[in-house]
Write an enzyme that holds these catalytic residues in place. Structure first.
Site, mmCIF file in Angstrom:
data_model
loop_
_atom_site.group_PDB
_atom_site.id
_atom_site.type_symbol
_atom_site.label_atom_id
_atom_site.label_comp_id
_atom_site.label_asym_id
_atom_site.label_seq_id
_atom_site.Cartn_x
_atom_site.Cartn_y
_atom_site.Cartn_z
ATOM 1 N N LYS A 240 42.786 32.265 42.238
ATOM 2 C CA LYS A 240 42.869 31.191 43.228
ATOM 3 C C LYS A 240 44.258 31.069 43.865
ATOM 4 O O LYS A 240 44.392 30.556 44.975
ATOM 5 C CB LYS A 240 42.491 29.852 42.589
ATOM 6 C CG LYS A 240 41.016 29.749 42.248
ATOM 7 C CD LYS A 240 40.669 28.361 41.717
ATOM 8 C CE LYS A 240 39.242 28.339 41.213
ATOM 9 N NZ LYS A 240 38.795 26.988 40.855
ATOM 10 N N GLY B 270 31.783 16.369 35.010
ATOM 11 C CA GLY B 270 32.255 17.043 36.218
ATOM 12 C C GLY B 270 31.228 17.874 36.975
ATOM 13 O O GLY B 270 31.597 18.598 37.906
#
Ligand code: ATR
Length: 292
Positions: free
Chosen positions: A72, A252
């Site tokens: 990322k 989540g």
């Protein structure tokens, strides 16, 4: 099975590993629901091959890519443009095809925000306790400041990391939003009000389901809402401790849902209906064995 023909558009995920991802289910379900001629596949990319993978995808007319661990940060060097928020965070999980190359976004944080909104949890003007100062927590700290949170108590086992995140965020948003603290110092957070607590450490993640980063019940008396970035298990120890003291608690999985939905919207220049998003969410919960 969807018909693949000469018009089929391709999206995918690059990372290492990618084998356990739920993203193909999210995107292929949305594409089928919308009757869109698009398929999404995971690509296992070896270390040192990210630049080639991104260039190759562009050459192959790939419409968009998701990026997962551990690329990322590294992928930012392969892009022609980066969204301001993603650039600040230093993490990109979505590449959107533009003229000349890909533009990078961080739909993890956009997704977290949408998940919070869907549960009517506000960041704007709020007093927040954020647990952790790793990659995930750092991004959440930026999100909180970007939404003008009143204050973020950033608690971490390693104080220096909390200090560094606080300095970066406070500098980027030009106000003293984030207060770095040692994890054990939670008792010094004022007790005259209750807080939203966001759990962004890796503690409590399957299979260590009996662990929480703070176990003292006195801490949980300060919490009106607990949001754990972890979704496996669906009730973490942190969530159970919040609920024991009367707070509401969330896992989540909706963050994962909406990071995908937002990526899909960016690639296809569309808006996914809440009905379709929730249909995908139902499939995700089934996959995870979550019944609530
Ligand atoms: P991620 O990308 O998921 O955020 P990370 O960058 O490795 O992963 O960050 C992990 C976070 O969990 C950090 O805040 C870490 O605390 P340290 O900065 O002190 O390492 C926290 N963490 C992991 N294991 C922990 C433990 N056993 N006790 C307390 N905090 C822990």
């Amino acid at each position: 099975m969807q018909q693949i023909d000469g018009y089929t558009r391709l999206c995918g995920l690059i990372g290492n590993p990618v084998e356990h991802t739920m993203s193909p289910m999210i995107h292929n379900t949305l594409a089928r629901k919308e009757g869109r001629n698009l398929v999404y596949v995971p690509f296992h990319v070896e270390h040192g091959q990210v630049q080639k993978a991104v260039e190759g995808a562009y050459a192959l007319n790939v419409l968009g890519l998701n990026v997962t661990v551990p690329y990322k940060g590294e992928v930012i060097g392969c892009l022609t443009d980066t969204d301001a928020m993603a650039g600040r965070i230093g993490a990109v999980n979505t590449l959107v095809r533009t003229d000349g190359g890909y533009k990078g976004y961080n739909t993890d944080m956009m997704g977290l925000y949408r998940a919070l909104c869907s549960e009517e949890i506000r960041l704007e003007g709020e007093e927040i306790i954020l647990l952790g100062a790793g990659g995930a927590a750092r991004a959440v700290a930026f999100l909180c400041a970007s939404k003008k949170a009143a204050r973020v108590y950033l608690l971490n086992r390693t104080l220096d990391k909390a200090k560094q995140v606080a300095e970066e965020v406070n500098c980027a948003y030009a106000y003293e939003c984030v207060i770095p603290m040692q994890m054990e110092a939670y008792a010094t957070i004022p007790s005259d009000k209750k807080y939203l607590a966001i759990q962004a450490t890796s503690v409590g993640l399957y299979p260590n389901v009996e662990e929480a980063v703070i176990t003292d019940s006195a801490f949980y008396e300060k919490i009106h809402t607990g949001f754990d970035l972890i979704y496996k298990p669906a009730e973490t120890k942190f969530m159970a401790l919040v609920r024991e003291k009367g707070g509401q608690a969330f896992h989540g999985l909706k963050m994962l849902l909406y990071q995908g939905v937002i990526a899909y919207e960016l690639w296809n220049d569309t808006e996914v209906s809440e009905e379709d998003a929730l249909a995908v969410y139902g499939k995700m919960k089934a996959e995870m064995g979550i019944r609530d």
